[in-house]
Scaffold this active site. Structure first.
Site, PDB file in Angstrom:
ATOM      1  N   ARG A  93       0.843  -1.218   0.000  1.00  0.00           N
ATOM      2  CA  ARG A  93       0.000   0.000   0.000  1.00  0.00           C
ATOM      3  C   ARG A  93       0.874   1.263   0.000  1.00  0.00           C
ATOM      4  O   ARG A  93       0.582   2.234   0.706  1.00  0.00           O
ATOM      5  CB  ARG A  93      -0.924   0.028   1.220  1.00  0.00           C
ATOM      6  CG  ARG A  93      -1.948  -1.080   1.286  1.00  0.00           C
ATOM      7  CD  ARG A  93      -2.959  -0.971   0.144  1.00  0.00           C
ATOM      8  NE  ARG A  93      -4.097  -1.822   0.380  1.00  0.00           N
ATOM      9  CZ  ARG A  93      -4.125  -3.133   0.103  1.00  0.00           C
ATOM     10  NH1 ARG A  93      -3.086  -3.722  -0.439  1.00  0.00           N
ATOM     11  NH2 ARG A  93      -5.209  -3.835   0.352  1.00  0.00           N
ATOM     12  N   GLU A 105      -4.349   3.815   6.544  1.00  0.00           N
ATOM     13  CA  GLU A 105      -4.015   3.545   5.149  1.00  0.00           C
ATOM     14  C   GLU A 105      -4.623   4.634   4.285  1.00  0.00           C
ATOM     15  O   GLU A 105      -4.113   5.004   3.234  1.00  0.00           O
ATOM     16  CB  GLU A 105      -4.584   2.167   4.778  1.00  0.00           C
ATOM     17  CG  GLU A 105      -4.003   1.583   3.524  1.00  0.00           C
ATOM     18  CD  GLU A 105      -5.064   1.286   2.496  1.00  0.00           C
ATOM     19  OE1 GLU A 105      -4.913   1.781   1.364  1.00  0.00           O
ATOM     20  OE2 GLU A 105      -6.024   0.575   2.816  1.00  0.00           O
ATOM     21  N   SER A 116     -10.256  -0.597   3.491  1.00  0.00           N
ATOM     22  CA  SER A 116      -9.478  -0.731   4.733  1.00  0.00           C
ATOM     23  C   SER A 116      -9.052   0.647   5.211  1.00  0.00           C
ATOM     24  O   SER A 116      -8.418   1.386   4.463  1.00  0.00           O
ATOM     25  CB  SER A 116      -8.212  -1.536   4.482  1.00  0.00           C
ATOM     26  OG  SER A 116      -8.530  -2.789   3.943  1.00  0.00           O
TER      27      SER A 116
HETATM   28  N1  EPU Z   1     -10.574 -10.697  10.593  1.00  0.00           N
HETATM   29  C1  EPU Z   1     -11.286 -10.783  11.766  1.00  0.00           C
HETATM   30  N2  EPU Z   1     -12.256  -9.853  11.997  1.00  0.00           N
HETATM   31  C2  EPU Z   1     -12.554  -8.850  11.130  1.00  0.00           C
HETATM   32  C3  EPU Z   1     -11.806  -8.771   9.922  1.00  0.00           C
HETATM   33  C4  EPU Z   1     -10.821  -9.711   9.681  1.00  0.00           C
HETATM   34  O1  EPU Z   1     -11.061 -11.660  12.587  1.00  0.00           O
HETATM   35  O2  EPU Z   1     -13.440  -8.057  11.421  1.00  0.00           O
HETATM   36  C5  EPU Z   1      -9.570 -11.738  10.299  1.00  0.00           C
HETATM   37  C6  EPU Z   1     -10.104 -12.672   9.207  1.00  0.00           C
HETATM   38  O3  EPU Z   1     -10.839 -13.726   9.747  1.00  0.00           O
HETATM   39  C7  EPU Z   1      -8.837 -13.163   8.561  1.00  0.00           C
HETATM   40  C8  EPU Z   1      -7.909 -11.979   8.690  1.00  0.00           C
HETATM   41  O4  EPU Z   1      -8.424 -11.148   9.716  1.00  0.00           O
HETATM   42  O5  EPU Z   1      -8.276 -14.231   9.292  1.00  0.00           O
HETATM   43  C9  EPU Z   1      -7.729 -11.224   7.385  1.00  0.00           C
HETATM   44  O6  EPU Z   1      -8.964 -10.713   6.936  1.00  0.00           O
HETATM   45  P1  EPU Z   1      -9.268 -10.482   5.361  1.00  0.00           P
HETATM   46  O7  EPU Z   1      -8.920 -11.676   4.575  1.00  0.00           O
HETATM   47  O8  EPU Z   1     -10.652  -9.927   5.261  1.00  0.00           O
HETATM   48  O9  EPU Z   1      -8.215  -9.412   4.886  1.00  0.00           O
HETATM   49  P2  EPU Z   1      -7.572  -8.126   5.556  1.00  0.00           P
HETATM   50  O10 EPU Z   1      -6.161  -8.415   5.899  1.00  0.00           O
HETATM   51  O11 EPU Z   1      -8.456  -7.626   6.656  1.00  0.00           O
HETATM   52  C10 EPU Z   1      -6.624  -7.167   3.302  1.00  0.00           C
HETATM   53  C11 EPU Z   1      -6.658  -5.858   2.568  1.00  0.00           C
HETATM   54  C12 EPU Z   1      -7.985  -5.667   1.848  1.00  0.00           C
HETATM   55  C13 EPU Z   1      -8.158  -6.815   0.873  1.00  0.00           C
HETATM   56  C14 EPU Z   1      -8.109  -8.146   1.659  1.00  0.00           C
HETATM   57  C15 EPU Z   1      -8.123  -9.337   0.735  1.00  0.00           C
HETATM   58  C16 EPU Z   1      -5.172  -4.360   3.809  1.00  0.00           C
HETATM   59  C17 EPU Z   1      -5.086  -3.147   4.690  1.00  0.00           C
HETATM   60  N3  EPU Z   1      -6.418  -4.749   3.490  1.00  0.00           N
HETATM   61  O12 EPU Z   1      -7.616  -7.085   4.335  1.00  0.00           O
HETATM   62  O13 EPU Z   1      -7.902  -4.474   1.092  1.00  0.00           O
HETATM   63  O14 EPU Z   1      -9.389  -6.730   0.170  1.00  0.00           O
HETATM   64  O15 EPU Z   1      -6.870  -8.232   2.400  1.00  0.00           O
HETATM   65  O16 EPU Z   1      -6.929  -9.389   0.019  1.00  0.00           O
HETATM   66  O17 EPU Z   1      -4.157  -4.898   3.419  1.00  0.00           O
HETATM   67  C18 EPU Z   1      -8.395  -2.148   1.000  1.00  0.00           C
HETATM   68  O18 EPU Z   1      -7.179  -1.950   0.935  1.00  0.00           O
HETATM   69  O19 EPU Z   1      -9.222  -1.189   0.980  1.00  0.00           O
HETATM   70  C19 EPU Z   1      -8.892  -3.513   1.140  1.00  0.00           C
HETATM   71  C20 EPU Z   1     -10.190  -3.784   1.304  1.00  0.00           C
END
Ligand code: EPU
Length: 338
Positions: A162, A333, A237
């Site tokens: 990012r 972010e 995010s």
């Molecule tokens: N999780 C929770 N509770 C929540 C949210 C997430 O426990 O409320 C846990 C999930 O169960 C999972 C882990 O956290 O084990 C990761 O969650 P997720 O796969 O939804 O991805 P993320 O790391 O929260 C990142 C990106 C997103 C992107 C997703 C999928 C960043 C800051 N965010 O989110 O990007 O869509 O991976 O690749 O890196 C964005 O940048 O606007 C965005 C949406």
């Protein structure tokens, strides 16, 4: 070029924050952009792309320049690959759908990301194991002060998680006017390992997926977790996923054995900010019209009339709560305009 005074930016930022711009100009050609830059001091201008990665906390006492450059063209191709040049004002998701329609592979995992093409390199947008940099060839940009035009290669952009040179050394200095992508025409390299993609494909009974299937799977997953900015204001995010020292991670793991993680290097671990916020008990929290999304705690939302200040205060409260529980600092972010 029409100048509109005292213009509400509510429809021009995905958080739907109702702040005003002293002046607003939508620019749809490079000539108009040059003309405008020539007659203005750069300090009087505020450059606006898709407005999907910013939190506006006050009125903008400047001229807001909305980049509305349009156009998609093939600039080179052979039997395996194509180089596509896309103007900055094209909508990101419409571009993804267009490439899939043409049979061009590379952007399918990045389906449904809000925003415009011109701002996609600034934060190196990413999702489901793929980042913009993976298919980025170069971008063309205009210096706001000198009007000099320059091509930036992938190396020049210095992409990170990012992050890019446009968020650091060159912050606010250039307007990206177009981006070139290198996409595959056959033997597409599919990325199915991240998150729930394989699961989603299996659910639909697809065992030999193509780029269209991957895009459909990503769209289904995103729709189930992430709010549509057209319905509830948000900026995806709000925080980056923090990277912590392995030692601190191991301590956290003793207390929270289920903590999700991704290894970044031999001594650094990335942990999901969404998980930390969720564990801090804040998922679904709401104060007035500012809230934490009920399905994905990493996304802050505007239920209607929240101000930028209110969203910012919520963000600060979340940072404090997460820090006092885990001693992990969260970094925004989203670009905060204050
Ligand atoms: N999780 C929770 N509770 C929540 C949210 C997430 O426990 O409320 C846990 C999930 O169960 C999972 C882990 O956290 O084990 C990761 O969650 P997720 O796969 O939804 O991805 P993320 O790391 O929260 C990142 C990106 C997103 C992107 C997703 C999928 C960043 C800051 N965010 O989110 O990007 O869509 O991976 O690749 O890196 C964005 O940048 O606007 C965005 C949406």
């Amino acid at each position: 070029m029409q100048v509109i005074r005292n213009f509400s930016l509510k429809e021009y930022n995905s958080f739907g924050i109702d702040v005003r711009a002293d002046k607003f100009i939508s620019v749809s050609s490079l000539e108009d952009l040059r003309r405008l830059l020539k007659k203005s001091y750069s300090s009087e201008l505020f450059i606006l792309g898709g407005g999907s990665n910013m939190l506006l906390t006050r009125d903008i006492h400047k001229t807001v320049v909305h980049i509305a450059l349009k156009g998609i063209k093939v600039v080179a191709e052979d039997e395996n690959e194509v180089i596509l040049e896309v103007a900055a004002g094209e909508n990101w998701h419409e571009l993804v759908l267009y490439t899939i329609d043409q049979g061009f592979g590379g952007l399918e995992n990045l389906s449904l990301i809000p925003g415009n093409v011109g701002t996609s390199p600034i934060q190196n947008i990413g999702a489901y194991g793929v980042e913009l940099k993976d298919s980025f060839e170069s971008c063309h940009a205009m210096n706001i002060q000198t009007l000099e035009e320059k091509d930036f290669s992938r190396e020049d952009c210095n992409f990170g998680y990012r992050n890019s040179v446009f968020k650091n050394e060159l912050k606010g200095l250039y307007i990206i006017t177009s981006v070139r992508f290198r996409l595959s025409k056959k033997n597409h390299q599919l990325h199915l390992d991240y998150g729930a993609i394989r699961n989603e494909l299996e659910k639909s009974g697809i065992n030999d997926p193509g780029i269209q299937d991957v895009s459909n799977a990503v769209i289904t997953i995103r729709r189930s977790k992430l709010p549509d900015p057209k319905e509830i204001g948000n900026s995806g995010s709000f925080f980056k996923n923090p990277v912590i020292a392995k030692r601190q991670f191991e301590e956290l793991q003793l207390e929270y054995p289920e903590i999700p993680s991704y290894q970044v290097s031999s001594d650094e671990i990335k942990i999901p900010a969404g998980w930390l916020i969720d564990q801090a008990g804040l998922k679904g929290y709401r104060h007035g019209d500012a809230g934490v999304h009920k399905n994905q705690a990493l996304v802050l939302v505007n239920y209607g009339e929240a101000t930028g200040e209110e969203i910012l205060n919520l963000a600060k409260m979340i940072q404090d709560k997460v820090y006092s529980k885990f001693e992990v600092p969260l970094e925004a972010e989203v670009n905060i305009i204050n």
